[in-house]
Enzyme design. Structure first.
Site, mmCIF file in Angstrom:
data_model
loop_
_atom_site.group_PDB
_atom_site.id
_atom_site.type_symbol
_atom_site.label_atom_id
_atom_site.label_comp_id
_atom_site.label_asym_id
_atom_site.label_seq_id
_atom_site.Cartn_x
_atom_site.Cartn_y
_atom_site.Cartn_z
ATOM 1 N N LYS A 126 -3.565 2.350 -2.153
ATOM 2 C CA LYS A 126 -3.044 3.223 -1.108
ATOM 3 C C LYS A 126 -4.060 3.376 0.017
ATOM 4 O O LYS A 126 -5.274 3.277 -0.180
ATOM 5 C CB LYS A 126 -2.695 4.590 -1.687
ATOM 6 C CG LYS A 126 -3.885 5.398 -2.181
ATOM 7 C CD LYS A 126 -3.435 6.740 -2.723
ATOM 8 C CE LYS A 126 -4.645 7.571 -3.200
ATOM 9 N NZ LYS A 126 -4.242 8.892 -3.708
ATOM 10 N N GLY A 163 8.996 -5.892 3.071
ATOM 11 C CA GLY A 163 10.172 -5.192 3.582
ATOM 12 C C GLY A 163 11.416 -5.459 2.757
ATOM 13 O O GLY A 163 12.109 -6.446 2.973
ATOM 14 N N GLY A 164 11.678 -4.603 1.786
ATOM 15 C CA GLY A 164 12.913 -4.692 1.015
ATOM 16 C C GLY A 164 12.926 -5.737 -0.074
ATOM 17 O O GLY A 164 13.993 -6.105 -0.583
ATOM 18 N N ASN A 210 5.644 -2.864 8.178
ATOM 19 C CA ASN A 210 5.693 -1.527 7.600
ATOM 20 C C ASN A 210 7.134 -1.025 7.682
ATOM 21 O O ASN A 210 8.062 -1.817 7.802
ATOM 22 C CB ASN A 210 4.714 -0.616 8.343
ATOM 23 C CG ASN A 210 4.194 0.515 7.497
ATOM 24 O OD1 ASN A 210 4.906 1.036 6.646
ATOM 25 N ND2 ASN A 210 2.954 0.914 7.714
ATOM 26 N N THR A 211 7.307 0.292 7.681
ATOM 27 C CA THR A 211 8.652 0.861 7.672
ATOM 28 C C THR A 211 9.223 0.992 9.080
ATOM 29 O O THR A 211 8.496 1.089 10.062
ATOM 30 C CB THR A 211 8.638 2.255 7.020
ATOM 31 O OG1 THR A 211 7.662 3.063 7.701
ATOM 32 C CG2 THR A 211 8.283 2.166 5.554
ATOM 33 N N CYS A 250 -0.263 2.646 12.054
ATOM 34 C CA CYS A 250 -0.347 4.110 12.043
ATOM 35 C C CYS A 250 -0.580 4.633 13.463
ATOM 36 O O CYS A 250 -0.980 3.886 14.353
ATOM 37 C CB CYS A 250 -1.453 4.585 11.102
ATOM 38 S SG CYS A 250 -3.083 3.950 11.501
ATOM 39 N N GLY A 287 2.493 10.864 5.391
ATOM 40 C CA GLY A 287 1.387 11.273 6.250
ATOM 41 C C GLY A 287 0.024 10.809 5.771
ATOM 42 O O GLY A 287 -1.002 11.247 6.288
ATOM 43 N N ASN A 290 10.557 8.017 4.106
ATOM 44 C CA ASN A 290 9.394 8.787 3.673
ATOM 45 C C ASN A 290 8.568 9.205 4.881
ATOM 46 O O ASN A 290 8.521 8.519 5.902
ATOM 47 C CB ASN A 290 8.547 7.987 2.672
ATOM 48 C CG ASN A 290 7.505 7.131 3.354
ATOM 49 O OD1 ASN A 290 6.416 7.599 3.698
ATOM 50 N ND2 ASN A 290 7.833 5.860 3.570
ATOM 51 N N SER A 321 0.831 -1.204 0.000
ATOM 52 C CA SER A 321 0.000 0.000 0.000
ATOM 53 C C SER A 321 0.870 1.259 0.000
ATOM 54 O O SER A 321 1.878 1.335 0.704
ATOM 55 C CB SER A 321 -0.887 0.001 1.248
ATOM 56 O OG SER A 321 -1.618 1.193 1.342
#
Length: 316
Positions: free
Chosen positions: A43, A240-241, A189-190, A127, A70, A67, A21
């Protein structure tokens, strides 16, 4: 040719490859045949309209990127009317990603997006949770359980809980999501990071900190997928990557039933098709008739692994 079909819970996919996403748009149809992907992950949308974070929002790093977008959103009505329809024209399951600030917002948004044309809802509980001073829902098993329970009560749709790698013990969080009713988890996620311009001495991101993605985080993401696989019985979508077919194979060996491709698509919009082709080639070369044989098939010394996992749980 090897069989690439996989099942993520009750969802049948023609292959295990899908976008992450926020790293995919309808314009990618110029570089990819959407009917050849495993799923289409759109997204994230939030129930509230928001402009996103201040610029600059992206900064390049060694082997990756930071990134701080937001999650800009124009709300659910706009999303249903303008964003979703172009994706539903393809013969590929659509995954809608939802972000929200509170448990109640998540519950309402998921209920509104439980549409016939949506195959899966991905609840982005990585989030920030405004009810917990901005700490992500998935940082803690209790807040994870509350959020996932509320979502489960408000939808009969398949839904995946997207976790954060910034939690101290992802296996415990994953278990809480499973117990609360998630049909699968997306790990993850990141990683939270930061970069500074040494000339101006200012942060390179307008929001100071942001999410690190790309090959730099792959070993961490892979480890977390494996930890979750040993902790839960629901399917895992690894993220992830991932840039190559071999990366995807690693994640499946670690326990993922499917994978999401993110940052690599910014560099090469056609990379997911290359990964699918590479999976066919890998299976042919190694004599794998069915790619499902790979899921969780990493060869381990059981005694050493159990000792390491006990240490990880104690230190986490």
């Amino acid at each position: 040719m090897a069989k690439l079909n996989v099942k993520v819970g009750d969802l049948n996919l023609r292959n295990p490859v899908m976008p992450a996403s926020g790293c995919f748009a309808i314009e990618y149809s110029e570089a990819l045949d959407f009917n050849k992907l495993g799923a289409l992950v759109i997204k994230s949308v939030s129930p509230k309209s928001r402009a996103g974070n201040p610029t600059p929002r992206v900064a390049e790093t060694a082997s990756g990127m930071l990134n701080s977008i937001g999650i800009p959103s124009k709300g659910l009505d706009y999303y249903r009317r303008e964003v979703l329809p172009p994706y539903t024209r393809y013969d590929t399951p659509v995954v809608v990603s939802i972000s929200a600030d509170t448990v109640d917002e998540f519950a309402r948004a998921v209920a509104e997006m439980s549409l016939p044309e949506v195959a899966v809802i991905e609840a982005n509980i990585s989030c920030p949770n405004l009810e917990a001073d901005g700490m992500a829902f998935a940082m803690d098993p209790d807040t994870t359980y509350k959020a996932v329970s509320a979502i489960r009560r408000n939808t009969g749709h398949i839904f995946w809980a997207k976790l954060t790698p910034n939690a101290s013990n992802v296996a415990v969080v994953a278990k809480a999501a499973e117990e609360a009713g998630a049909d699968g988890i997306v790990m993850g996620n990141t990683l939270l990071g930061m970069s500074i311009d040494v000339r101006t001495r200012k942060p390179k991101l307008g929001n100071v900190m942001g999410g690190l993605s790309g090959p730099a985080i792959k070993p961490v993401a892979l480890r977390m997928v494996h930890q979750c696989y040993r902790s839960v019985h629901i399917p895992i979508v690894g993220c992830g990557g991932i840039c190559t077919a071999e990366d995807a194979v690693e994640f499946m060996l670690a326990g993922a039933s499917a994978v999401q491709v993110g940052t690599a698509s910014f560099i090469d919009p056609g990379v997911m098709q290359k990964i699918i082709d590479g999976l066919h080639a890998y299976c042919d070369e190694t004599g794998v008739a069915d790619i499902n044989e790979l899921i969780g098939a990493v060869k381990l010394d059981r005694q050493l692994t159990d000792r390491w996992l006990r240490f990880a749980q104690q230190s986490g």
